[in-house]
Design a protein around this motif. Sequence first.
Motif, mmCIF file in Angstrom:
data_model
loop_
_atom_site.group_PDB
_atom_site.id
_atom_site.type_symbol
_atom_site.label_atom_id
_atom_site.label_comp_id
_atom_site.label_asym_id
_atom_site.label_seq_id
_atom_site.Cartn_x
_atom_site.Cartn_y
_atom_site.Cartn_z
ATOM 1 N N ASP A 199 0.870 -1.174 0.000
ATOM 2 C CA ASP A 199 0.000 0.000 0.000
ATOM 3 C C ASP A 199 0.904 1.220 0.000
ATOM 4 O O ASP A 199 1.684 1.427 0.923
ATOM 5 N N TYR A 200 0.809 2.043 -1.033
ATOM 6 C CA TYR A 200 1.685 3.187 -1.190
ATOM 7 C C TYR A 200 1.210 4.420 -0.436
ATOM 8 O O TYR A 200 1.855 5.455 -0.477
ATOM 9 N N LYS A 201 0.080 4.311 0.254
ATOM 10 C CA LYS A 201 -0.459 5.416 1.071
ATOM 11 C C LYS A 201 -0.552 6.707 0.268
ATOM 12 O O LYS A 201 -0.119 7.758 0.705
ATOM 13 N N GLU A 202 -1.112 6.589 -0.929
ATOM 14 C CA GLU A 202 -1.281 7.753 -1.799
ATOM 15 C C GLU A 202 -2.758 8.035 -2.006
ATOM 16 O O GLU A 202 -3.608 7.201 -1.734
ATOM 17 N N VAL A 203 -3.030 9.230 -2.504
ATOM 18 C CA VAL A 203 -4.376 9.604 -2.908
ATOM 19 C C VAL A 203 -4.295 9.958 -4.384
ATOM 20 O O VAL A 203 -3.513 10.833 -4.751
ATOM 21 N N PRO A 204 -5.055 9.298 -5.249
ATOM 22 C CA PRO A 204 -5.948 8.178 -4.980
ATOM 23 C C PRO A 204 -5.150 6.953 -4.515
ATOM 24 O O PRO A 204 -3.954 6.839 -4.794
ATOM 25 N N PRO A 205 -5.834 6.024 -3.841
ATOM 26 C CA PRO A 205 -5.138 4.855 -3.298
ATOM 27 C C PRO A 205 -4.431 4.052 -4.389
ATOM 28 O O PRO A 205 -4.954 3.883 -5.494
ATOM 29 N N ARG A 206 -3.235 3.607 -4.055
ATOM 30 C CA ARG A 206 -2.474 2.742 -4.972
ATOM 31 C C ARG A 206 -1.969 1.557 -4.173
ATOM 32 O O ARG A 206 -1.221 1.716 -3.204
ATOM 33 N N VAL A 207 -2.401 0.368 -4.574
ATOM 34 C CA VAL A 207 -2.017 -0.878 -3.927
ATOM 35 C C VAL A 207 -1.621 -1.852 -5.028
ATOM 36 O O VAL A 207 -2.255 -1.881 -6.079
ATOM 37 N N ASP A 208 -0.547 -2.602 -4.786
ATOM 38 C CA ASP A 208 -0.245 -3.675 -5.730
ATOM 39 C C ASP A 208 0.109 -4.952 -4.988
ATOM 40 O O ASP A 208 0.328 -4.946 -3.779
ATOM 41 N N TYR A 209 0.110 -6.026 -5.734
ATOM 42 C CA TYR A 209 0.341 -7.354 -5.184
ATOM 43 C C TYR A 209 1.488 -8.002 -5.947
ATOM 44 O O TYR A 209 1.587 -7.870 -7.170
ATOM 45 N N SER A 210 2.349 -8.690 -5.208
ATOM 46 C CA SER A 210 3.441 -9.435 -5.817
ATOM 47 C C SER A 210 3.581 -10.759 -5.074
ATOM 48 O O SER A 210 3.057 -10.928 -3.972
ATOM 49 N N LEU A 211 4.300 -11.678 -5.677
ATOM 50 C CA LEU A 211 4.503 -12.971 -5.047
ATOM 51 C C LEU A 211 5.686 -12.919 -4.095
ATOM 52 O O LEU A 211 6.699 -12.279 -4.393
ATOM 53 N N THR A 212 5.553 -13.585 -2.981
ATOM 54 C CA THR A 212 6.676 -13.775 -2.078
ATOM 55 C C THR A 212 7.543 -14.883 -2.693
ATOM 56 O O THR A 212 7.117 -15.568 -3.635
ATOM 57 N N PRO A 213 8.748 -15.096 -2.174
ATOM 58 C CA PRO A 213 9.548 -16.212 -2.700
ATOM 59 C C PRO A 213 8.814 -17.557 -2.633
ATOM 60 O O PRO A 213 8.866 -18.349 -3.579
ATOM 61 N N ARG A 214 8.093 -17.807 -1.544
ATOM 62 C CA ARG A 214 7.329 -19.056 -1.443
ATOM 63 C C ARG A 214 6.189 -19.060 -2.457
ATOM 64 O O ARG A 214 5.862 -20.094 -3.042
ATOM 65 N N GLY A 215 5.560 -17.919 -2.672
ATOM 66 C CA GLY A 215 4.515 -17.823 -3.690
ATOM 67 C C GLY A 215 5.049 -18.090 -5.085
ATOM 68 O O GLY A 215 4.368 -18.687 -5.919
ATOM 69 N N GLN A 216 6.282 -17.658 -5.339
ATOM 70 C CA GLN A 216 6.900 -17.918 -6.644
ATOM 71 C C GLN A 216 7.092 -19.410 -6.871
ATOM 72 O O GLN A 216 6.858 -19.915 -7.968
ATOM 73 N N THR A 217 7.501 -20.137 -5.813
ATOM 74 C CA THR A 217 7.681 -21.585 -5.984
ATOM 75 C C THR A 217 6.346 -22.271 -6.248
ATOM 76 O O THR A 217 6.277 -23.206 -7.044
ATOM 77 N N LEU A 218 5.282 -21.804 -5.610
ATOM 78 C CA LEU A 218 3.967 -22.390 -5.852
ATOM 79 C C LEU A 218 3.484 -22.060 -7.268
ATOM 80 O O LEU A 218 2.921 -22.919 -7.952
ATOM 81 N N ALA A 219 3.725 -20.838 -7.720
ATOM 82 C CA ALA A 219 3.332 -20.463 -9.082
ATOM 83 C C ALA A 219 4.043 -21.349 -10.102
ATOM 84 O O ALA A 219 3.433 -21.783 -11.089
ATOM 85 N N LEU A 220 5.307 -21.656 -9.871
ATOM 86 C CA LEU A 220 6.036 -22.551 -10.768
ATOM 87 C C LEU A 220 5.441 -23.960 -10.752
ATOM 88 O O LEU A 220 5.394 -24.630 -11.781
ATOM 89 N N ALA A 221 4.976 -24.394 -9.592
ATOM 90 C CA ALA A 221 4.364 -25.722 -9.485
ATOM 91 C C ALA A 221 3.043 -25.790 -10.252
ATOM 92 O O ALA A 221 2.617 -26.876 -10.646
ATOM 93 N N LEU A 222 2.401 -24.644 -10.473
ATOM 94 C CA LEU A 222 1.137 -24.622 -11.202
ATOM 95 C C LEU A 222 1.325 -24.671 -12.719
ATOM 96 O O LEU A 222 0.378 -24.941 -13.455
ATOM 97 N N VAL A 223 2.541 -24.412 -13.198
ATOM 98 C CA VAL A 223 2.806 -24.380 -14.639
ATOM 99 C C VAL A 223 2.411 -25.689 -15.323
ATOM 100 O O VAL A 223 1.750 -25.657 -16.373
ATOM 101 N N PRO A 224 2.773 -26.873 -14.783
ATOM 102 C CA PRO A 224 2.334 -28.106 -15.462
ATOM 103 C C PRO A 224 0.810 -28.242 -15.543
ATOM 104 O O PRO A 224 0.289 -28.782 -16.521
ATOM 105 N N LEU A 225 0.094 -27.749 -14.542
ATOM 106 C CA LEU A 225 -1.374 -27.790 -14.610
ATOM 107 C C LEU A 225 -1.881 -26.894 -15.730
ATOM 108 O O LEU A 225 -2.820 -27.250 -16.452
ATOM 109 N N CYS A 226 -1.264 -25.734 -15.891
ATOM 110 C CA CYS A 226 -1.639 -24.823 -16.976
ATOM 111 C C CYS A 226 -1.358 -25.475 -18.331
ATOM 112 O O CYS A 226 -2.184 -25.414 -19.241
ATOM 113 N N THR A 227 -0.204 -26.118 -18.435
ATOM 114 C CA THR A 227 0.161 -26.803 -19.679
ATOM 115 C C THR A 227 -0.847 -27.901 -20.000
ATOM 116 O O THR A 227 -1.318 -28.024 -21.135
#
Length: 138
Positions: A86-114
Amino acid sequence: MPTDPSFPAAPAIQGCTPTLPGFTCGLDATLRVIAGKWKPLILYFVAQGGPTRYGELRRSIRNVSDKMLIQQLKELEADGLVKRTDYKEVPPRVDYSLTPRGQTLALALVPLCTWGTENMEEVTRIFAERAAWRAGAD
């Protein structure tokens, strides 16, 4: 239950043995983390291009309600897979990113996508047949 000898058996999956009370195996733990219709898609889209704004996710994941998207994002954040900035700006600006553990899970989902991409026509046909059968059963 007999198996088809022409079809190779699934390889043993390391880590899929009971380890902690409450989980059947590692797959059980994984499925509980990504349980929900939208979590795998959220992980997929956040993994695509780094920090992702809420509005981008909302446009990318069709048919999800704001309430459900917010709930699923909060759960992914609580599980340590997604980081909310949360960048605490007006208008509000929030973004989402993967944590390192989230990145490993996203990679595990690649074969399901394929698999889904390779079988999309067949899955579409099966779902259409199922819908037609249900409509006729009513």
